[in-house]
Design a protein around this motif. Structure first.
Motif, PDB file in Angstrom:
ATOM      1  N   VAL A 122      -6.016  -6.454   8.089  1.00  0.00           N
ATOM      2  CA  VAL A 122      -5.439  -5.247   8.346  1.00  0.00           C
ATOM      3  C   VAL A 122      -6.250  -3.998   8.342  1.00  0.00           C
ATOM      4  O   VAL A 122      -7.563  -4.115   7.987  1.00  0.00           O
ATOM      5  CB  VAL A 122      -4.140  -5.058   7.226  1.00  0.00           C
ATOM      6  N   ALA A 123      -5.722  -3.047   8.966  1.00  0.00           N
ATOM      7  CA  ALA A 123      -6.502  -1.672   9.330  1.00  0.00           C
ATOM      8  C   ALA A 123      -5.620  -0.479   9.178  1.00  0.00           C
ATOM      9  O   ALA A 123      -4.369  -0.607   9.556  1.00  0.00           O
ATOM     10  CB  ALA A 123      -7.129  -1.682  10.560  1.00  0.00           C
ATOM     11  N   PHE A 124      -6.131   0.459   8.763  1.00  0.00           N
ATOM     12  CA  PHE A 124      -5.321   1.795   8.455  1.00  0.00           C
ATOM     13  C   PHE A 124      -5.968   2.954   8.641  1.00  0.00           C
ATOM     14  O   PHE A 124      -7.379   2.914   8.382  1.00  0.00           O
ATOM     15  CB  PHE A 124      -4.335   1.690   7.243  1.00  0.00           C
ATOM     16  N   GLU A 125      -5.546   4.129   8.935  1.00  0.00           N
ATOM     17  CA  GLU A 125      -6.396   5.333   8.747  1.00  0.00           C
ATOM     18  C   GLU A 125      -5.994   6.098   7.481  1.00  0.00           C
ATOM     19  O   GLU A 125      -4.804   6.028   7.126  1.00  0.00           O
ATOM     20  CB  GLU A 125      -5.940   6.306  10.104  1.00  0.00           C
ATOM     21  N   ALA A 126      -7.120   6.772   6.949  1.00  0.00           N
ATOM     22  CA  ALA A 126      -6.847   7.436   5.861  1.00  0.00           C
ATOM     23  C   ALA A 126      -6.262   9.037   6.136  1.00  0.00           C
ATOM     24  O   ALA A 126      -7.194   9.868   6.546  1.00  0.00           O
ATOM     25  CB  ALA A 126      -8.112   7.685   4.966  1.00  0.00           C
ATOM     26  N   ASN A 127      -5.000   8.983   6.231  1.00  0.00           N
ATOM     27  CA  ASN A 127      -4.411  10.197   6.972  1.00  0.00           C
ATOM     28  C   ASN A 127      -3.297  10.943   5.868  1.00  0.00           C
ATOM     29  O   ASN A 127      -2.554  11.750   6.315  1.00  0.00           O
ATOM     30  CB  ASN A 127      -3.803   9.816   8.204  1.00  0.00           C
ATOM     31  N   ASN A 128      -3.327  10.504   4.643  1.00  0.00           N
ATOM     32  CA  ASN A 128      -2.447  11.267   3.626  1.00  0.00           C
ATOM     33  C   ASN A 128      -3.060  11.358   2.235  1.00  0.00           C
ATOM     34  O   ASN A 128      -3.062  10.462   1.330  1.00  0.00           O
ATOM     35  CB  ASN A 128      -1.366  10.152   3.538  1.00  0.00           C
ATOM     36  N   GLU A 129      -3.865  12.189   2.136  1.00  0.00           N
ATOM     37  CA  GLU A 129      -4.673  12.617   1.004  1.00  0.00           C
ATOM     38  C   GLU A 129      -3.896  12.430  -0.363  1.00  0.00           C
ATOM     39  O   GLU A 129      -2.778  12.885  -0.363  1.00  0.00           O
ATOM     40  CB  GLU A 129      -5.259  14.076   1.154  1.00  0.00           C
ATOM     41  N   GLY A 130      -4.553  11.595  -1.393  1.00  0.00           N
ATOM     42  CA  GLY A 130      -4.139  11.719  -2.586  1.00  0.00           C
ATOM     43  C   GLY A 130      -4.705  10.634  -3.646  1.00  0.00           C
ATOM     44  O   GLY A 130      -5.694   9.893  -2.953  1.00  0.00           O
ATOM     45  N   ASN A 131      -4.255   9.996  -4.498  1.00  0.00           N
ATOM     46  CA  ASN A 131      -4.472   8.815  -5.341  1.00  0.00           C
ATOM     47  C   ASN A 131      -3.439   7.983  -5.117  1.00  0.00           C
ATOM     48  O   ASN A 131      -2.118   8.310  -5.572  1.00  0.00           O
ATOM     49  CB  ASN A 131      -4.755   9.346  -6.732  1.00  0.00           C
ATOM     50  N   TRP A 132      -3.546   6.780  -4.545  1.00  0.00           N
ATOM     51  CA  TRP A 132      -2.496   6.008  -4.260  1.00  0.00           C
ATOM     52  C   TRP A 132      -2.711   4.557  -4.730  1.00  0.00           C
ATOM     53  O   TRP A 132      -3.903   4.169  -4.970  1.00  0.00           O
ATOM     54  CB  TRP A 132      -2.566   5.646  -2.660  1.00  0.00           C
ATOM     55  N   MET A 133      -1.565   3.754  -5.177  1.00  0.00           N
ATOM     56  CA  MET A 133      -1.891   2.425  -5.367  1.00  0.00           C
ATOM     57  C   MET A 133      -1.727   1.457  -4.293  1.00  0.00           C
ATOM     58  O   MET A 133      -1.356   1.690  -3.252  1.00  0.00           O
ATOM     59  CB  MET A 133      -0.528   2.133  -6.149  1.00  0.00           C
ATOM     60  N   LEU A 159       1.114  -1.159  -0.076  1.00  0.00           N
ATOM     61  CA  LEU A 159      -0.068   0.165   0.152  1.00  0.00           C
ATOM     62  C   LEU A 159       0.837   1.128  -0.154  1.00  0.00           C
ATOM     63  O   LEU A 159       1.617   1.491   0.762  1.00  0.00           O
ATOM     64  CB  LEU A 159      -1.106   0.010   1.407  1.00  0.00           C
ATOM     65  N   HIS A 160       0.639   2.238  -0.873  1.00  0.00           N
ATOM     66  CA  HIS A 160       1.523   3.364  -1.100  1.00  0.00           C
ATOM     67  C   HIS A 160       0.872   4.352  -0.118  1.00  0.00           C
ATOM     68  O   HIS A 160      -0.212   4.597  -0.080  1.00  0.00           O
ATOM     69  CB  HIS A 160       1.237   3.887  -2.541  1.00  0.00           C
ATOM     70  N   GLY A 161       2.118   5.162   0.521  1.00  0.00           N
ATOM     71  CA  GLY A 161       1.473   6.333   1.158  1.00  0.00           C
ATOM     72  C   GLY A 161       0.765   6.194   2.684  1.00  0.00           C
ATOM     73  O   GLY A 161       0.678   7.006   3.292  1.00  0.00           O
ATOM     74  N   HIS A 162       0.765   4.922   3.213  1.00  0.00           N
ATOM     75  CA  HIS A 162       0.233   4.532   4.342  1.00  0.00           C
ATOM     76  C   HIS A 162       0.677   3.327   5.001  1.00  0.00           C
ATOM     77  O   HIS A 162       1.606   2.613   4.056  1.00  0.00           O
ATOM     78  CB  HIS A 162      -1.234   4.251   4.273  1.00  0.00           C
ATOM     79  N   PHE A 163       0.932   3.355   6.332  1.00  0.00           N
ATOM     80  CA  PHE A 163       1.034   2.017   7.035  1.00  0.00           C
ATOM     81  C   PHE A 163      -0.130   1.494   7.493  1.00  0.00           C
ATOM     82  O   PHE A 163      -0.978   2.220   8.005  1.00  0.00           O
ATOM     83  CB  PHE A 163       2.172   2.291   8.315  1.00  0.00           C
ATOM     84  N   PHE A 164      -0.072   0.192   7.575  1.00  0.00           N
ATOM     85  CA  PHE A 164      -1.394  -0.663   7.819  1.00  0.00           C
ATOM     86  C   PHE A 164      -0.902  -1.614   9.272  1.00  0.00           C
ATOM     87  O   PHE A 164       0.121  -1.711   9.141  1.00  0.00           O
ATOM     88  CB  PHE A 164      -2.231  -1.340   6.792  1.00  0.00           C
ATOM     89  N   GLN A 165      -1.759  -1.947   9.938  1.00  0.00           N
ATOM     90  CA  GLN A 165      -1.660  -2.640  11.191  1.00  0.00           C
ATOM     91  C   GLN A 165      -2.183  -3.908  10.978  1.00  0.00           C
ATOM     92  O   GLN A 165      -3.180  -4.111  10.377  1.00  0.00           O
ATOM     93  CB  GLN A 165      -2.233  -1.917  12.517  1.00  0.00           C
ATOM     94  N   VAL A 166      -1.526  -5.021  10.901  1.00  0.00           N
ATOM     95  CA  VAL A 166      -1.946  -6.337  10.777  1.00  0.00           C
ATOM     96  C   VAL A 166      -2.638  -6.825  12.092  1.00  0.00           C
ATOM     97  O   VAL A 166      -2.078  -6.878  13.270  1.00  0.00           O
ATOM     98  CB  VAL A 166      -0.682  -7.322  10.475  1.00  0.00           C
ATOM     99  N   LEU A 167      -4.013  -7.166  11.919  1.00  0.00           N
ATOM    100  CA  LEU A 167      -4.764  -7.623  13.307  1.00  0.00           C
ATOM    101  C   LEU A 167      -5.025  -9.045  13.265  1.00  0.00           C
ATOM    102  O   LEU A 167      -5.191  -9.693  14.310  1.00  0.00           O
ATOM    103  CB  LEU A 167      -6.301  -6.870  12.895  1.00  0.00           C
ATOM    104  N   SER A 168      -4.911  -9.753  12.191  1.00  0.00           N
ATOM    105  CA  SER A 168      -5.228 -11.334  12.431  1.00  0.00           C
ATOM    106  C   SER A 168      -4.530 -12.064  11.156  1.00  0.00           C
ATOM    107  O   SER A 168      -4.382 -11.467  10.140  1.00  0.00           O
ATOM    108  CB  SER A 168      -6.640 -11.725  12.364  1.00  0.00           C
TER     109      SER A 168
END
Length: 513
Positions: free
Chosen positions: A465-476, A430-439
């Motif tokens: 996995v889960a993440f917050e949309a905290n970096n506006e843009g168009n991401w891959m 995932l570009h532009g973000h970190f995600f947390q692995v939950l299970s």
């Protein structure tokens, strides 16, 4: 709105990356492919600073020139390569947390290029995705990337223009963000892992100058047969060409592992207990002591391991597996004054993999399985034949027909990833973000919170996995086996209120995968 992306399904010959010590100044045009490099000394721990060699760029402004060259990859095997600053890998860029940095890219190749800062949460316009965030940098032209290095960790950079081919040719390097308080180690080594193809059309081609113009690697497509990669490398070298890594007894040593290739590697450190201290640059809480385990590192992933040099001798760090090519992916950790030949390779030994879902200690985290999310999204990953060609799908569709994840700033998103492919791994990035692995496979994580930007799913595996949309843009959001991405396994994360000023040039030849 969908981005105007073009795809090619192709297969290629190899990339790598070499990095280690520290220094300042310009690397432009310098060939350091034959250099031996020592580790970075942390001046905060010792005034006995190690002599450093010009293989790392430090400071706040950097120049990277993309050009063609030739590099000896294995003894007697010189291959045509594409380079940053005349080396594969390109120079390590090493910066301090909180610094604003500027990277000036100049393209001296016959094809367009870009730079993507893999794992670094840059502003969207600096993400380096041709046709989405910028137009590909044409031959003879330049582009400047500017962003703040906010999050310390181990990252890397690579071209994202026709990346399935350009990474394989060598267009990448490592990018290290040091924390404000210092690295806290005596030796700091980076090992970039990759695979190359020693035979076939690529090994006899002259990739310099105009001879590469318009070359299409799809003619070498072998149906994603990864056995064509028969040279495994560390820092651009295989076998006896791999540099040694010197240590002193008592040193605290960090080894940063970066996988720039398209295959997973099982890395084993001989002779020492060690800890995995971070994954994708993000720290593990209270990591446990390991010995005689392998760290499985998939394409695009990074793992930092640390150990105390308390067992004098010469010790291997090596890939494990039954493929003959693993014999080339090994390096010696050499204590000062140690006699040679004190360690023996056993790359076929079947050792237990570190299970990151049970590693480290629980602590507070940003997300839980049970909380309410703004949006939930399922990604079923699969492989199928369409019109006589192998394609890689998300929810039965290939890009650009895949359904994007549409978000607004501040949304929380839970993603259920399922690998339905029968034989293919899918390292999803995932570009532009970190995600947390939950299970993993329906079981909540038992150890440390795991924060990543690239997560490998083996056949039959499921992750949430889960993440917050905290970096506006168009991401891959795509598979980092780029053969799979170029054959369709890509979707987008689109911020609905994001307004971009970028205008795609239809004549730029933009090829984001």
């Amino acid at each position: 709105m969908k981005s105007d992306w073009k795809f090619k399904s192709m297969v290629i010959a190899g990339g790598l990356s070499f990095i280690l010590a520290g220094c300042t100044g310009s690397m432009n045009g310098m060939d350091h492919s034959r250099m031996n490099m020592e580790g970075i000394k942390d001046s905060r721990k010792s005034t006995d600073a190690q002599t450093v060699k010009p293989t790392v760029l430090t400071g706040r402004e950097f120049s990277l020139t993309a050009s063609s060259s030739n590099q000896e990859i294995a003894p007697g095997k010189t291959l045509p390569v594409w380079t940053f600053n005349n080396s594969v890998p390109g120079p390590q860029i090493r910066v301090k947390q909180g610094e604003m940095i500027k990277v000036n890219l100049k393209n001296q190749l016959p094809e367009p290029v870009t730079i993507h800062w893999h794992g670094v949460p840059v502003p969207n316009e600096m993400d380096g995705i041709p046709g989405v965030t910028q137009n590909a940098v044409q031959p003879g032209q330049s582009f400047t990337y500017e962003f703040k290095a906010d999050v310390p960790g181990t990252y890397w950079y690579h071209s994202h223009q026709d990346s399935v081919n350009q990474l394989d040719r060598g267009l990448y390097g490592s990018f290290i963000v040091e924390p404000k308080e210092g690295t806290g180690v005596d030796r700091d080594y980076t090992l970039v892992l990759d695979e190359w193809m020693s035979s076939g059309d690529m090994s006899s081609m002259d990739m310099s100058g105009d001879n590469m113009s318009g070359m299409d690697h799809s003619a070498m497509n072998t149906g994603h047969d990864m056995s064509m990669y028969d040279l495994y490398t560390i820092n651009g070298k295989s076998g006896s060409l791999v540099d040694q890594f010197p240590v002193k007894k008592g040193d605290n040593v960090r080894i940063r592992l970066i996988n720039a290739g398209y295959l997973s590697h099982q890395i084993h450190l001989h002779g020492h207990e060690f800890k995995v201290t971070s994954t994708d640059g993000q720290p593990i809480n209270n990591p446990g002591i390991l010995k005689d385990n392998v760290v499985s590192i998939a394409p695009g992933e990074r793992y930092d391991i640390e150990f105390v040099a308390n067992n004098p001798g010469q010790w291997l760090i090596e890939d494990h597996g039954n493929n003959a090519a693993v014999k080339g992916m090994k390096a010696l950790i050499v204590y000062e004054g140690a006699p040679s030949g004190s360690d023996k390779s056993n790359e076929t030994e079947n050792l237990t993999k570190v299970d990151m879902s049970r590693y480290g200690q629980k602590s507070e985290s940003n997300f839980t399985l049970s909380q309410k999310y703004t949006l939930e999204y399922t990604m079923n990953l699969n492989t199928e034949m369409k019109n006589g060609e192998m394609v890689y799908t998300i929810n039965g569709k290939t890009f650009p027909e895949t359904d994007p994840i549409n978000v607004t700033n501040g949304d929380t998103i839970k993603v259920h990833l399922v690998n339905n492919s029968k034989s293919d791994d899918h390292p999803m990035h995932l570009h532009g973000h970190f995600f947390q692995v939950l299970s993993k496979n329906g079981e909540p994580l038992e150890g440390s919170p795991i924060i990543k930007d690239t997560l490998n799913l083996k056949p039959g595996e499921e992750y949430v996995v889960a993440f917050e949309a905290n970096n506006e843009g168009n991401w891959m959001f795509h598979c980092h086996d780029l053969h799979h991405a170029s054959a369709g396994m890509v979707t987008e994360l689109l911020y609905q209120k994001y307004k971009t000023t970028f205008v795609a040039d239809p004549n730029a030849g933009n090829m984001p995968e």
